[in-house]
Design a protein around this motif. Structure first.
Motif, mmCIF file in Angstrom:
data_model
loop_
_atom_site.group_PDB
_atom_site.id
_atom_site.type_symbol
_atom_site.label_atom_id
_atom_site.label_comp_id
_atom_site.label_asym_id
_atom_site.label_seq_id
_atom_site.Cartn_x
_atom_site.Cartn_y
_atom_site.Cartn_z
ATOM 1 N N THR A 139 -15.696 5.329 -2.407
ATOM 2 C CA THR A 139 -14.868 5.343 -1.203
ATOM 3 C C THR A 139 -13.669 4.416 -1.353
ATOM 4 O O THR A 139 -12.542 4.757 -0.976
ATOM 5 C CB THR A 139 -15.702 4.929 0.025
ATOM 6 O OG1 THR A 139 -16.820 5.817 0.164
ATOM 7 C CG2 THR A 139 -14.869 4.995 1.297
ATOM 8 N N ALA A 140 -13.892 3.227 -1.928
ATOM 9 C CA ALA A 140 -12.792 2.288 -2.151
ATOM 10 C C ALA A 140 -11.745 2.897 -3.085
ATOM 11 O O ALA A 140 -10.535 2.810 -2.826
ATOM 12 C CB ALA A 140 -13.319 0.982 -2.728
ATOM 13 N N ASP A 141 -12.214 3.541 -4.152
ATOM 14 C CA ASP A 141 -11.278 4.170 -5.097
ATOM 15 C C ASP A 141 -10.472 5.280 -4.422
ATOM 16 O O ASP A 141 -9.267 5.428 -4.657
ATOM 17 C CB ASP A 141 -12.042 4.737 -6.292
ATOM 18 C CG ASP A 141 -12.643 3.650 -7.178
ATOM 19 O OD1 ASP A 141 -12.213 2.489 -7.071
ATOM 20 O OD2 ASP A 141 -13.557 3.973 -7.975
ATOM 21 N N LEU A 142 -11.151 6.074 -3.592
ATOM 22 C CA LEU A 142 -10.480 7.163 -2.890
ATOM 23 C C LEU A 142 -9.384 6.618 -1.978
ATOM 24 O O LEU A 142 -8.247 7.122 -1.973
ATOM 25 C CB LEU A 142 -11.494 7.962 -2.074
ATOM 26 C CG LEU A 142 -10.930 9.014 -1.113
ATOM 27 C CD1 LEU A 142 -10.147 10.078 -1.857
ATOM 28 C CD2 LEU A 142 -12.061 9.646 -0.289
ATOM 29 N N ILE A 143 -9.702 5.584 -1.191
ATOM 30 C CA ILE A 143 -8.723 5.039 -0.250
ATOM 31 C C ILE A 143 -7.540 4.425 -0.991
ATOM 32 O O ILE A 143 -6.374 4.633 -0.614
ATOM 33 C CB ILE A 143 -9.391 4.008 0.688
ATOM 34 C CG1 ILE A 143 -10.399 4.710 1.605
ATOM 35 C CG2 ILE A 143 -8.342 3.274 1.517
ATOM 36 C CD1 ILE A 143 -11.227 3.770 2.444
ATOM 37 N N ASN A 144 -7.802 3.683 -2.051
ATOM 38 C CA ASN A 144 -6.705 3.077 -2.808
ATOM 39 C C ASN A 144 -5.806 4.142 -3.439
ATOM 40 O O ASN A 144 -4.579 3.985 -3.490
ATOM 41 C CB ASN A 144 -7.263 2.141 -3.882
ATOM 42 C CG ASN A 144 -7.852 0.871 -3.286
ATOM 43 O OD1 ASN A 144 -7.435 0.429 -2.218
ATOM 44 N ND2 ASN A 144 -8.816 0.290 -3.965
ATOM 45 N N ASP A 145 -6.422 5.226 -3.885
ATOM 46 C CA ASP A 145 -5.636 6.331 -4.436
ATOM 47 C C ASP A 145 -4.757 6.956 -3.353
ATOM 48 O O ASP A 145 -3.593 7.303 -3.594
ATOM 49 C CB ASP A 145 -6.579 7.379 -5.035
ATOM 50 C CG ASP A 145 -5.830 8.505 -5.726
ATOM 51 O OD1 ASP A 145 -5.013 8.202 -6.625
ATOM 52 O OD2 ASP A 145 -6.053 9.675 -5.371
ATOM 53 N N LEU A 146 -5.298 7.073 -2.139
ATOM 54 C CA LEU A 146 -4.520 7.621 -1.021
ATOM 55 C C LEU A 146 -3.348 6.698 -0.670
ATOM 56 O O LEU A 146 -2.257 7.179 -0.328
ATOM 57 C CB LEU A 146 -5.420 7.828 0.195
ATOM 58 C CG LEU A 146 -6.450 8.956 0.102
ATOM 59 C CD1 LEU A 146 -7.420 8.897 1.281
ATOM 60 C CD2 LEU A 146 -5.770 10.322 0.049
ATOM 61 N N ILE A 147 -3.564 5.383 -0.737
ATOM 62 C CA ILE A 147 -2.474 4.442 -0.450
ATOM 63 C C ILE A 147 -1.328 4.651 -1.435
ATOM 64 O O ILE A 147 -0.158 4.768 -1.038
ATOM 65 C CB ILE A 147 -2.984 2.986 -0.510
ATOM 66 C CG1 ILE A 147 -3.948 2.700 0.659
ATOM 67 C CG2 ILE A 147 -1.806 2.001 -0.467
ATOM 68 C CD1 ILE A 147 -4.633 1.345 0.586
ATOM 69 N N ILE A 148 -1.652 4.698 -2.724
ATOM 70 C CA ILE A 148 -0.614 4.864 -3.750
ATOM 71 C C ILE A 148 0.105 6.200 -3.573
ATOM 72 O O ILE A 148 1.348 6.264 -3.593
ATOM 73 C CB ILE A 148 -1.234 4.784 -5.158
ATOM 74 C CG1 ILE A 148 -1.958 3.448 -5.368
ATOM 75 C CG2 ILE A 148 -0.160 4.994 -6.222
ATOM 76 C CD1 ILE A 148 -1.080 2.243 -5.278
ATOM 77 N N CYS B 225 -11.673 -4.680 3.508
ATOM 78 C CA CYS B 225 -10.310 -4.236 3.786
ATOM 79 C C CYS B 225 -9.559 -5.376 4.468
ATOM 80 O O CYS B 225 -10.077 -5.980 5.408
ATOM 81 C CB CYS B 225 -10.314 -3.017 4.712
ATOM 82 S SG CYS B 225 -11.222 -1.593 4.096
ATOM 83 N N THR B 226 -8.348 -5.640 4.029
ATOM 84 C CA THR B 226 -7.534 -6.695 4.629
ATOM 85 C C THR B 226 -6.641 -6.102 5.708
ATOM 86 O O THR B 226 -5.843 -5.205 5.424
ATOM 87 C CB THR B 226 -6.656 -7.380 3.570
ATOM 88 O OG1 THR B 226 -7.495 -7.902 2.542
ATOM 89 C CG2 THR B 226 -5.849 -8.504 4.186
ATOM 90 N N PRO B 227 -6.760 -6.567 6.964
ATOM 91 C CA PRO B 227 -5.849 -6.068 8.002
ATOM 92 C C PRO B 227 -4.402 -6.353 7.620
ATOM 93 O O PRO B 227 -4.081 -7.476 7.208
ATOM 94 C CB PRO B 227 -6.267 -6.867 9.249
ATOM 95 C CG PRO B 227 -7.668 -7.310 8.973
ATOM 96 C CD PRO B 227 -7.732 -7.541 7.493
ATOM 97 N N PRO B 228 -3.512 -5.379 7.752
ATOM 98 C CA PRO B 228 -2.129 -5.605 7.313
ATOM 99 C C PRO B 228 -1.399 -6.666 8.120
ATOM 100 O O PRO B 228 -0.497 -7.315 7.609
ATOM 101 C CB PRO B 228 -1.482 -4.222 7.472
ATOM 102 C CG PRO B 228 -2.323 -3.519 8.483
ATOM 103 C CD PRO B 228 -3.717 -4.017 8.268
ATOM 104 N N HIS B 229 -1.818 -6.856 9.406
ATOM 105 C CA HIS B 229 -1.160 -7.900 10.196
ATOM 106 C C HIS B 229 -1.571 -9.301 9.756
ATOM 107 O O HIS B 229 -1.008 -10.292 10.215
ATOM 108 C CB HIS B 229 -1.422 -7.701 11.694
ATOM 109 C CG HIS B 229 -2.871 -7.626 12.060
ATOM 110 N ND1 HIS B 229 -3.482 -6.449 12.406
ATOM 111 C CD2 HIS B 229 -3.836 -8.572 12.121
ATOM 112 C CE1 HIS B 229 -4.755 -6.671 12.676
ATOM 113 N NE2 HIS B 229 -4.996 -7.959 12.509
ATOM 114 N N ALA C 31 -14.879 -2.603 -2.862
ATOM 115 C CA ALA C 31 -16.242 -2.230 -2.465
ATOM 116 C C ALA C 31 -17.105 -3.482 -2.321
ATOM 117 O O ALA C 31 -17.053 -4.377 -3.164
ATOM 118 C CB ALA C 31 -16.848 -1.290 -3.496
ATOM 119 N N GLU C 32 -17.893 -3.527 -1.238
ATOM 120 C CA GLU C 32 -18.809 -4.650 -1.041
ATOM 121 C C GLU C 32 -20.158 -4.398 -1.701
ATOM 122 O O GLU C 32 -20.904 -5.347 -1.975
ATOM 123 C CB GLU C 32 -19.004 -4.907 0.454
ATOM 124 C CG GLU C 32 -17.735 -5.405 1.140
ATOM 125 C CD GLU C 32 -17.911 -5.642 2.614
ATOM 126 O OE1 GLU C 32 -18.817 -5.015 3.222
ATOM 127 O OE2 GLU C 32 -17.145 -6.450 3.179
#
Length: 392
Positions: free
Chosen positions: A174-183, A148-152, A166-167
Motif C-alpha cells: 500500500t505504501a509503494d502504491l501511494i508513493n507511486d501515485l504521488i510521483i 504518513c506525514t500531514p503536509p501542513h 509502511a509500519e
C-alpha cells in the motif's frame, strides 16, 4: 484559536491580546477550565481533537480523517476499503511550498480529481472530489498501517524524505502504491491547463497529491444513544472531516451558503443557522476553521482578525439571540495552531461553559492562562462533554 505567547504582542497569547468582549463576558458569567483534547499517543489532528471533545475514546474509534471525509461526501466504504485524505498541494522543486495550493476552490478540485481518476484510477484506486484542497482517495484492499506525514506539518520542507512508509510488512504494498501515485500525479498535474492558468495568474499550482490519515469505517456510537439529553442535534461546518464526524455522531449536517473554512467564511450565516437549529433541536456543534488556517499560514494579523470575527460576528449574535432562553453555551478551540509553529500542537486548550443561573467562577477573561484557575481545572477524555451535559 489557542496559541503561544508572542513577543510581537508583548508576551501575550493572541487570545490575551485580542479584543473578545463576548468570550470574556461568557467566561465571567460562566465556569472555565482547561481540556486535553489530544490523548497521549495520538497526533494532534482535528479529527482526534473534535471527536474527543464529543466524548469519543480515540482508542476505540480512531481511523484517521479519510473515513470521516468519505462519510461527508457520501462515499460508502466497503469492509476492505481504506479511505485516505488526499490533499492537493503545491510542490516547488524538492520542497512542499504549501499544503493547500494557496487558495484552491472546490470547483477547481472538481476538475482535477476526475482528471486524476481518468489518468491514475483503476478498479482498486478511486479519487473523489471533496472540499477545496481536501479531497479523498479510496484504495480497495489497502492496509492502513502507514506512517504518513500531514503536509501542513512540513511547509517549506523537502517532500521526498516524507513519503509514505509502511509500519508493518503487510502495509508495504500500500505504501509503494501511494508513493507511486504521488510521483505520477506530479507528472500529470503539471501539464493540466488549469494549473497552467493558475501559474499565469500568479497562483500556486495544485501540482501534486499528498495522501495521509487513512483508515477504515469507524465504529462511533451516535450521540443520542449516549446522552438522553440529545434527542436530535446538528453540526455546522465548512470542513469535510467535521461533516463526517457529525454524520457518524448522529447529527444532522447543516450547509451554510458562503461557509469557506477560511477567514472570509460566512460567520453571520453560521450564527443564524445555529440560532434556528437550537429552536428545534437539543444540541448544535458550530465549527469554525478560519483561525486554524491562519495559524498554518503563520499569519499573526490574520489570526487576530479571525478571533475578532469569531467573537463579534458569530458568538455575539448567538448569545444575543438565546440569552433569555434556557440554553447552555460552551466555547473552546479544538487544538492550538501557533503562528510561530504553523501546525497543530497537543497542549490543553481553554474552555468555558455558560448557562443562565450557573454559578460563576472567579475567571474574568477567556484565554490560555486565565482558564487554568477555573472551576473545572484540567479535564480530559469524556469529562468535558459529561460536564456540559449536566447543565440542562
Amino acid at each position: 484559536m489557542a496559541d503561544w505567547a508572542e513577543e510581537r504582542l508583548g508576551g501575550k497569547t493572541l487570545l490575551q491580546y485580542a479584543d473578545t468582549p463576548y468570550m470574556d463576558m461568557l467566561a465571567r458569567k460562566g465556569r472555565t477550565g482547561m481540556l486535553k483534547t489530544v490523548p497521549d499517543g495520538f497526533h494532534p489532528g482535528s479529527e482526534v481533537a473534535n471527536s474527543s471533545i464529543l466524548g469519543y475514546d480515540q482508542r476505540k474509534v480512531y481511523e484517521g480523517r479519510g473515513p470521516l471525509e468519505a462519510a461527508s461526501i457520501g462515499v460508502e466504504l466497503g469492509p476492505d476499503d481504506m479511505a485516505i485524505r488526499c490533499n492537493l498541494v503545491c510542490i516547488e522543486g524538492d520542497i512542499i511550498k504549501n499544503h493547500s495550493c494557496g487558495r484552491l476552490e472546490t470547483e477547481e478540485a472538481a476538475i482535477l480529481m476526475p482528471y486524476l481518476q481518468e489518468k491514475l484510477g483503476s478498479d482498486t484506486v478511486h479519487f473523489y472530489t471533496g472540499v477545496q484542497y481536501r479531497n479523498l482517495l479510496v484504495i480497495k484492499g489497502g492496509n492502513k498501517h502507514l506512517h504518513c506525514t500531514p503536509p501542513h506539518d512540513i511547509p517549506l520542507h523537502p517532500w521526498r524524505p516524507n513519503l509514505v512508509k509502511a509500519e508493518i510488512p503487510e502495509a508495504q504494498a500500500t505504501a509503494d502504491l501511494i508513493n507511486d501515485l504521488i510521483i505520477k500525479s506530479q507528472e500529470v498535474l503539471a501539464e493540466h491547463p488549469l494549473n497552467k492558468q493558475r501559474i499565469a495568474e500568479g497562483k500556486d499550482p495544485a501540482n501534486s497529491i499528498w495522501p495521509w490519515a487513512g483508515g477504515y469505517r469507524p465504529s462511533m456510537i451516535p450521540l443520542p444513544e449516549t446522552f438522553p439529553q440529545i434527542k436530535s442535534g446538528s453540526m455546522i461546518t465548512a470542513v469535510d472531516l467535521m461533516r463526517g464526524i457529525g454524520k457518524y455522531a448522529g447529527l444532522n449536517v447543516i450547509d451554510v451558503e458562503g461557509a469557506t473554512g477560511l477567514y472570509d467564511t460566512n460567520y453571520e450565516g453560521k450564527a443564524l443557522a445555529a440560532i434556528e437549529a437550537i429552536k428545534k433541536q437539543d444540541f448544535v456543534y458550530v465549527h469554525v476553521e478560519a483561525t486554524d488556517e491562519a495559524g498554518h499560514d503563520g499569519d499573526l494579523d490574520l489570526k487576530l482578525k479571525c478571533i475578532d470575527y469569531l467573537d463579534r460576528r458569530l458568538i455575539g449574535p448567538i448569545f444575543e439571540a438565546v440569552k433569555d432562553e434556557d440554553v447552555a453555551i460552551a466555547v473552546l478551540p479544538d487544538h492550538p495552531t501557533p503562528v510561530k509553529h504553523r501546525t497543530h500542537t497537543n497542549e490543553s486548550v481553554p474552555f468555558l461553559i455558560y448557562a443562565p443561573g450557573l454559578e460563576a467562577d472567579s475567571v474574568q477573561t477567556f484565554d490560555e492562562e486565565s482558564c487554568k484557575s477555573g472551576y473545572y481545572g484540567f479535564l480530559e477524555g469524556d469529562q468535558f462533554i459529561n460536564e456540559f451535559m449536566k447543565i440542562n
